[in-house]
Design a protein around this motif. Structure first.
Motif, PDB file in Angstrom:
ATOM      1  N   VAL A  39       0.993  -1.257   0.053  1.00  0.00           N
ATOM      2  CA  VAL A  39      -0.070  -0.099  -0.096  1.00  0.00           C
ATOM      3  C   VAL A  39       0.723   1.089   0.052  1.00  0.00           C
ATOM      4  O   VAL A  39       1.770   1.300   0.781  1.00  0.00           O
ATOM      5  CB  VAL A  39      -0.893   0.101   1.022  1.00  0.00           C
ATOM      6  CG1 VAL A  39      -1.647   1.303   1.249  1.00  0.00           C
ATOM      7  CG2 VAL A  39      -1.809  -1.117   1.386  1.00  0.00           C
ATOM      8  N   SER A  40       0.636   2.182  -0.805  1.00  0.00           N
ATOM      9  CA  SER A  40       1.305   3.440  -0.936  1.00  0.00           C
ATOM     10  C   SER A  40       0.021   4.491  -0.639  1.00  0.00           C
ATOM     11  O   SER A  40      -0.699   4.646  -1.262  1.00  0.00           O
ATOM     12  CB  SER A  40       1.960   3.811  -2.365  1.00  0.00           C
ATOM     13  OG  SER A  40       2.419   4.935  -2.318  1.00  0.00           O
ATOM     14  N   CYS A  41       0.471   5.243   0.447  1.00  0.00           N
ATOM     15  CA  CYS A  41      -0.382   6.339   0.908  1.00  0.00           C
ATOM     16  C   CYS A  41       0.089   7.210   1.654  1.00  0.00           C
ATOM     17  O   CYS A  41       1.377   7.059   2.086  1.00  0.00           O
ATOM     18  CB  CYS A  41      -1.550   5.565   1.726  1.00  0.00           C
ATOM     19  SG  CYS A  41      -1.150   4.757   3.287  1.00  0.00           S
ATOM     20  N   LYS A  66       5.212   7.126   3.348  1.00  0.00           N
ATOM     21  CA  LYS A  66       6.235   8.143   3.211  1.00  0.00           C
ATOM     22  C   LYS A  66       7.026   8.582   4.518  1.00  0.00           C
ATOM     23  O   LYS A  66       7.151   9.826   4.464  1.00  0.00           O
ATOM     24  CB  LYS A  66       5.521   9.513   2.580  1.00  0.00           C
ATOM     25  CG  LYS A  66       4.628   9.141   1.345  1.00  0.00           C
ATOM     26  CD  LYS A  66       5.329   8.223   0.079  1.00  0.00           C
ATOM     27  CE  LYS A  66       4.453   8.020  -0.793  1.00  0.00           C
ATOM     28  NZ  LYS A  66       4.667   6.670  -1.483  1.00  0.00           N
ATOM     29  N   ALA A  67       7.017   7.743   5.260  1.00  0.00           N
ATOM     30  CA  ALA A  67       7.827   8.023   6.914  1.00  0.00           C
ATOM     31  C   ALA A  67       7.128   9.309   7.536  1.00  0.00           C
ATOM     32  O   ALA A  67       7.768   9.992   8.430  1.00  0.00           O
ATOM     33  CB  ALA A  67       9.200   8.558   6.409  1.00  0.00           C
ATOM     34  N   VAL A 127      -2.575   0.315  -4.158  1.00  0.00           N
ATOM     35  CA  VAL A 127      -2.478  -1.095  -3.753  1.00  0.00           C
ATOM     36  C   VAL A 127      -1.500  -1.953  -4.807  1.00  0.00           C
ATOM     37  O   VAL A 127      -1.831  -1.588  -5.903  1.00  0.00           O
ATOM     38  CB  VAL A 127      -4.011  -1.645  -3.245  1.00  0.00           C
ATOM     39  CG1 VAL A 127      -3.659  -3.101  -3.028  1.00  0.00           C
ATOM     40  CG2 VAL A 127      -4.545  -0.867  -2.392  1.00  0.00           C
ATOM     41  N   ASN A 128      -0.782  -2.738  -4.160  1.00  0.00           N
ATOM     42  CA  ASN A 128      -0.051  -3.455  -5.041  1.00  0.00           C
ATOM     43  C   ASN A 128       0.744  -2.949  -6.157  1.00  0.00           C
ATOM     44  O   ASN A 128       0.764  -3.246  -7.338  1.00  0.00           O
ATOM     45  CB  ASN A 128      -0.710  -4.569  -5.596  1.00  0.00           C
ATOM     46  CG  ASN A 128      -1.057  -5.989  -4.751  1.00  0.00           C
ATOM     47  OD1 ASN A 128      -0.227  -6.159  -3.814  1.00  0.00           O
ATOM     48  ND2 ASN A 128      -2.231  -6.541  -5.063  1.00  0.00           N
ATOM     49  N   VAL A 129       1.583  -1.939  -5.614  1.00  0.00           N
ATOM     50  CA  VAL A 129       2.548  -1.040  -6.504  1.00  0.00           C
ATOM     51  C   VAL A 129       4.047  -1.172  -5.868  1.00  0.00           C
ATOM     52  O   VAL A 129       4.124  -1.424  -4.672  1.00  0.00           O
ATOM     53  CB  VAL A 129       2.185   0.458  -6.611  1.00  0.00           C
ATOM     54  CG1 VAL A 129       0.988   0.633  -7.362  1.00  0.00           C
ATOM     55  CG2 VAL A 129       2.065   1.104  -5.207  1.00  0.00           C
ATOM     56  N   PRO A 130       4.973  -1.394  -6.679  1.00  0.00           N
ATOM     57  CA  PRO A 130       6.338  -1.362  -6.043  1.00  0.00           C
ATOM     58  C   PRO A 130       6.619  -0.340  -5.116  1.00  0.00           C
ATOM     59  O   PRO A 130       6.120   0.649  -5.615  1.00  0.00           O
ATOM     60  CB  PRO A 130       7.245  -1.419  -7.129  1.00  0.00           C
ATOM     61  CG  PRO A 130       6.231  -1.776  -8.416  1.00  0.00           C
ATOM     62  CD  PRO A 130       4.963  -1.203  -7.980  1.00  0.00           C
ATOM     63  N   LEU A 131       7.276  -0.601  -4.107  1.00  0.00           N
ATOM     64  CA  LEU A 131       7.533   0.254  -3.357  1.00  0.00           C
ATOM     65  C   LEU A 131       9.089   0.285  -2.782  1.00  0.00           C
ATOM     66  O   LEU A 131       9.981  -0.692  -3.003  1.00  0.00           O
ATOM     67  CB  LEU A 131       6.740   0.117  -1.916  1.00  0.00           C
ATOM     68  CG  LEU A 131       5.355   0.041  -1.821  1.00  0.00           C
ATOM     69  CD1 LEU A 131       5.076  -0.267  -0.223  1.00  0.00           C
ATOM     70  CD2 LEU A 131       5.011   1.280  -1.928  1.00  0.00           C
ATOM     71  N   ASN A 132       9.291   1.311  -2.645  1.00  0.00           N
ATOM     72  CA  ASN A 132      10.996   1.500  -2.232  1.00  0.00           C
ATOM     73  C   ASN A 132      11.338   2.625  -0.943  1.00  0.00           C
ATOM     74  O   ASN A 132      11.005   3.604  -0.952  1.00  0.00           O
ATOM     75  CB  ASN A 132      12.052   2.075  -3.241  1.00  0.00           C
ATOM     76  CG  ASN A 132      13.421   2.078  -2.907  1.00  0.00           C
ATOM     77  OD1 ASN A 132      13.920   3.016  -2.042  1.00  0.00           O
ATOM     78  ND2 ASN A 132      14.014   1.181  -3.320  1.00  0.00           N
ATOM     79  N   VAL A 136      15.403  -0.664   0.651  1.00  0.00           N
ATOM     80  CA  VAL A 136      14.835  -2.007  -0.054  1.00  0.00           C
ATOM     81  C   VAL A 136      13.834  -1.738  -1.052  1.00  0.00           C
ATOM     82  O   VAL A 136      12.896  -0.985  -0.863  1.00  0.00           O
ATOM     83  CB  VAL A 136      14.424  -3.111   0.976  1.00  0.00           C
ATOM     84  CG1 VAL A 136      13.589  -4.233   0.465  1.00  0.00           C
ATOM     85  CG2 VAL A 136      15.482  -3.303   1.650  1.00  0.00           C
ATOM     86  N   ASN A 137      13.607  -2.615  -2.101  1.00  0.00           N
ATOM     87  CA  ASN A 137      12.333  -2.582  -3.093  1.00  0.00           C
ATOM     88  C   ASN A 137      11.317  -3.513  -2.426  1.00  0.00           C
ATOM     89  O   ASN A 137      11.784  -4.722  -2.193  1.00  0.00           O
ATOM     90  CB  ASN A 137      12.764  -3.076  -4.497  1.00  0.00           C
ATOM     91  CG  ASN A 137      13.564  -2.065  -5.268  1.00  0.00           C
ATOM     92  OD1 ASN A 137      13.333  -0.727  -4.983  1.00  0.00           O
ATOM     93  ND2 ASN A 137      14.746  -2.206  -5.804  1.00  0.00           N
ATOM     94  N   PHE A 138      10.231  -3.147  -2.263  1.00  0.00           N
ATOM     95  CA  PHE A 138       9.159  -4.038  -1.718  1.00  0.00           C
ATOM     96  C   PHE A 138       8.520  -4.224  -3.128  1.00  0.00           C
ATOM     97  O   PHE A 138       7.734  -3.478  -3.440  1.00  0.00           O
ATOM     98  CB  PHE A 138       8.561  -3.540  -0.579  1.00  0.00           C
ATOM     99  CG  PHE A 138       9.360  -3.388   0.392  1.00  0.00           C
ATOM    100  CD1 PHE A 138       9.262  -4.371   1.618  1.00  0.00           C
ATOM    101  CD2 PHE A 138       9.775  -2.076   0.722  1.00  0.00           C
ATOM    102  CE1 PHE A 138      10.242  -4.007   2.553  1.00  0.00           C
ATOM    103  CE2 PHE A 138      10.730  -1.891   1.924  1.00  0.00           C
ATOM    104  CZ  PHE A 138      10.560  -2.901   2.738  1.00  0.00           C
TER     105      PHE A 138
END
Length: 166
Positions: A39-41, A66-67, A127-132, A136-138
């Protein structure tokens, strides 16, 4: 078994990437692993709320907030829903709240810290996007492992030591 990562790194160091040690443990479940769902938010936990309501058997949610330290992306009600739906863990590049209650739940939870302020729910996020983050790449569909020693990621399930957890 009280430790997972040392054994995994002893046997599979070439297949693992260690996540930078930025995260604190909050869940009662101290050892967890599973398939990555991302999840990216930013200061909006709508997508986290949607996902905890789905079947999380064998999965770990990795949330890139995003910390941000200004709002909590996970609280007790969402964590309880995650347990009910079989999620193994939730890793948050951001904050949680209700830390006392979350510490009693059979869920692996790692986050940067705590903040008692909830987010607005505007339906924003992916949802279900690559994260970094944390070096690390998730990638959705890869695997993550967590214990008191930290977090690590692999492209495929490394199950040589996981059978001891059942």
């Amino acid at each position: 078994m009280l430790d997972l990562l040392p054994d995994l790194f002893d046997d599979h160091a070439d297949q693992l990437t260690l996540v930078q040690p930025l995260f604190k443990d909050f869940g009662k479940k101290r050892i967890f692993f599973g398939e990555i769902v991302t999840v990216s938010c930013f200061n909006d936990n709508s997508k986290v709320k949607e996902l905890v309501a789905t079947n999380g058997t064998g999965k770990v949610m990795v949330v890139d907030g995003k910390a941000s330290l200004t709002n909590a992306l996970l609280g007790d009600m969402l964590a309880e829903k995650a347990v009910t739906n079989g999620w193994q863990g939730i890793v948050i590049n951001g904050c949680i709240r209700d830390a006392g209650t979350i510490s009693t739940l059979a869920l692996g939870v790692k986050a940067l810290g705590c903040n008692p302020i909830k987010t607005e729910k505007l339906g924003v996020g992916e949802v279900n996007v690559p994260l970094n983050f944390a070096g690390v790449n998730f990638i959705p569909g890869q695997f993550i492992y967590g214990d008191d020693n930290g977090l690590a990621v692999s492209e495929k399930l490394l199950n040589s030591h996981l059978v001891k957890l059942d």
